[in-house]
Design an enzyme around this catalytic site. Structure first.
Site, mmCIF file in Angstrom:
data_model
loop_
_atom_site.group_PDB
_atom_site.id
_atom_site.type_symbol
_atom_site.label_atom_id
_atom_site.label_comp_id
_atom_site.label_asym_id
_atom_site.label_seq_id
_atom_site.Cartn_x
_atom_site.Cartn_y
_atom_site.Cartn_z
ATOM 1 N N PHE A 68 0.793 -1.068 -0.078
ATOM 2 C CA PHE A 68 -0.112 -0.329 -0.088
ATOM 3 C C PHE A 68 1.011 0.997 0.170
ATOM 4 O O PHE A 68 1.568 1.288 0.815
ATOM 5 C CB PHE A 68 -0.878 -0.173 1.308
ATOM 6 C CG PHE A 68 -1.685 1.298 1.125
ATOM 7 C CD1 PHE A 68 -3.140 1.169 0.719
ATOM 8 C CD2 PHE A 68 -1.448 2.308 1.882
ATOM 9 C CE1 PHE A 68 -4.127 2.232 0.703
ATOM 10 C CE2 PHE A 68 -2.318 3.623 1.935
ATOM 11 C CZ PHE A 68 -3.420 3.308 1.452
ATOM 12 N N LYS A 115 3.567 9.998 8.294
ATOM 13 C CA LYS A 115 2.609 9.652 9.405
ATOM 14 C C LYS A 115 3.509 10.106 10.913
ATOM 15 O O LYS A 115 3.377 11.184 11.164
ATOM 16 C CB LYS A 115 2.735 7.949 9.423
ATOM 17 C CG LYS A 115 1.604 7.652 8.428
ATOM 18 C CD LYS A 115 1.330 5.995 8.682
ATOM 19 C CE LYS A 115 0.210 5.776 7.756
ATOM 20 N NZ LYS A 115 -0.962 6.101 7.962
ATOM 21 N N ASP A 120 9.215 2.552 1.029
ATOM 22 C CA ASP A 120 8.423 3.058 1.544
ATOM 23 C C ASP A 120 8.380 3.006 3.115
ATOM 24 O O ASP A 120 7.665 2.006 3.503
ATOM 25 C CB ASP A 120 6.923 3.050 1.001
ATOM 26 C CG ASP A 120 5.490 3.539 1.710
ATOM 27 O OD1 ASP A 120 5.705 4.035 2.593
ATOM 28 O OD2 ASP A 120 4.681 3.440 0.781
#
Length: 411
Positions: A148, A264, A235
């Site tokens: 993702f 995040k 990522d």
């Protein structure tokens, strides 16, 4: 703040919240489904809803609230910066922006010539990484099944889940998905040949259920991209910024990427994203006019990120993530109905013996614990890095008494 969650959870304790949810339903698009609760404030690892019910937040805004809620140093840094200079266009530089970029290069142990691009989110960071891959002059990007990388069109093109992709087809071309296995990666690289631009992967796949990518696969991706003069993009949007007990998860493996994306936890709750391009292999760095974002690297966001990084270091939160994470792992693995606990540090996936994660998560929130079911048989924990052992024990006790019974009944 320690102590048992309040006993008023459940239907009787949600009167004001129901009214607020009706307002939500009439005003906001339904992109996230029906919210679980209406939250009004937080302190440390605890949050309160509109009806005064208290919850132990073990989701941390999905790995965002690295310092917990309303951390005093973080609040003070944002307040001071807002009183000075909150935003300036990228026609100008600011000291917090420069300091943040320097700090990320230092923490990543990146070589001379490395550079940082600052943005607002993980999907923005991965959009920039996509552009860097295409700037190599080659076209094929290999991504992993289960990966993702975001929901904007470039990031979505590298995201595997078909339910997310299908409504927006056709997406960007020449993205190839492979099983997270060395043989599958080798075959895809051989098929791409000299058109291989990049391999992108998460060291631990978060949305797939906290599934670590094997060291063999990481090493193979590094060797193959070097051999084909392609980029290895990691990522680390969810795994980065001390989440796994290291500043960045790839540092646990010894496999260094060419490009790393972050977001995040970087801002501790303030929207911040970043791309770190490692010097000797980052020849596809974006240059003047090739990319940009209005709010990227603004001084308020940079101040939040700098405060987050400072607090992680000063409070010893890398060590805390390791210690409390290991305590959770050991205790949870011993419970009936738990088949494994995956992940590192305070990024853990509780593998259940039955597809009961949604039922466990619903019961948990009613009991005062916020967790997440990313897949039918997995509960994800990505709490604040400040989570204490005593707070962790509250959830362990609930799982032992209630959560495992739900799993057993579903088996």
């Amino acid at each position: 703040m320690n102590g048992q969650p309040l006993a008023t959870h459940g239907e009787a304790g949600l009167e004001r919240g129901r009214v607020e949810l009706q307002r939500y339903d009439h005003a906001l698009m339904g992109t996230y489904g029906e919210p679980l609760r209406v939250l009004t404030r937080g302190e440390g690892s605890w949050v309160w809803d509109a009806d005064g019910n208290r919850y132990l937040d073990l989701l941390g805004g999905i790995a965002v609230n690295a310092l917990g809620h309303a951390h005093p140093a973080w609040v003070a840094a944002i307040t001071a910066q807002a009183q000075t200079l909150a935003h300036a266009s990228n026609f100008f530089a600011t000291e917090p922006q420069i300091r943040l970029a320097e700090r990320l290069i230092e923490l990543a142990q990146a070589p001379h010539g490395s550079r940082v691009f600052l943005c607002n989110s993980g999907t923005e960071a991965n959009e920039a990484a996509f552009k860097m891959a295409r700037k190599t002059g080659k076209g094929t990007i290999i991504a992993l099944e289960g990966g993702f990388h975001g929901r904007s069109m470039g990031a979505l093109s590298m995201t595997h889940k078909e339910a997310l992709r299908a409504p927006f087809a056709p997406l960007l071309e020449r993205v190839v998905f492979v099983a997270p296995e060395v043989g599958a990666l080798e075959a895809a690289v051989a098929s791409a040949g000299e058109d291989l631009a990049a391999v992108i992967l998460e060291p631990i796949q978060g949305e797939a259920g906290v599934r670590p990518v094997s060291h063999d696969l990481l090493a193979a991706a590094r060797e193959l991209t070097l051999r084909h003069d392609a980029l290895l993009i990691m990522d680390e949007v969810q795994t980065g910024v001390a989440r796994t007990g290291a500043w960045f998860a790839h540092q646990l493996t010894g496999v260094r990427p060419d490009v790393m994306t972050l977001a995040k936890g970087l801002g501790g709750g303030f929207p911040v994203g970043a791309v770190v391009a490692f010097g000797e292999r980052a020849g596809a760095m974006l240059t003047k006019g090739e990319h940009g974002t209005t709010f990227g690297g603004n001084p308020l966001a940079a101040a939040a990120a700098n405060a987050t990084l400072d607090a992680i270091e000063e409070l010893g939160l890398l060590a805390n993530a390791k210690a409390v994470g290991e305590h959770l792992r050991t205790a949870l693995e011993a419970l009936d109905g738990v088949v494994e606990v995956r992940g590192e540090g305070l990024m853990l996936g509780i593998g259940l013996a039955a597809p009961a994660s949604a039922a466990v998560a619903r019961a948990a929130v009613d009991a005062g614990f916020i967790v997440n079911p990313p897949s039918p048989d997995t509960i994800r924990l990505v709490p604040a890095l400040t989570l204490t052992r005593a707070e962790a024990d509250l959830f362990i006790a609930w799982m032992a008494e209630h959560g495992t019974r739900i799993v057993t009944e579903a088996a």
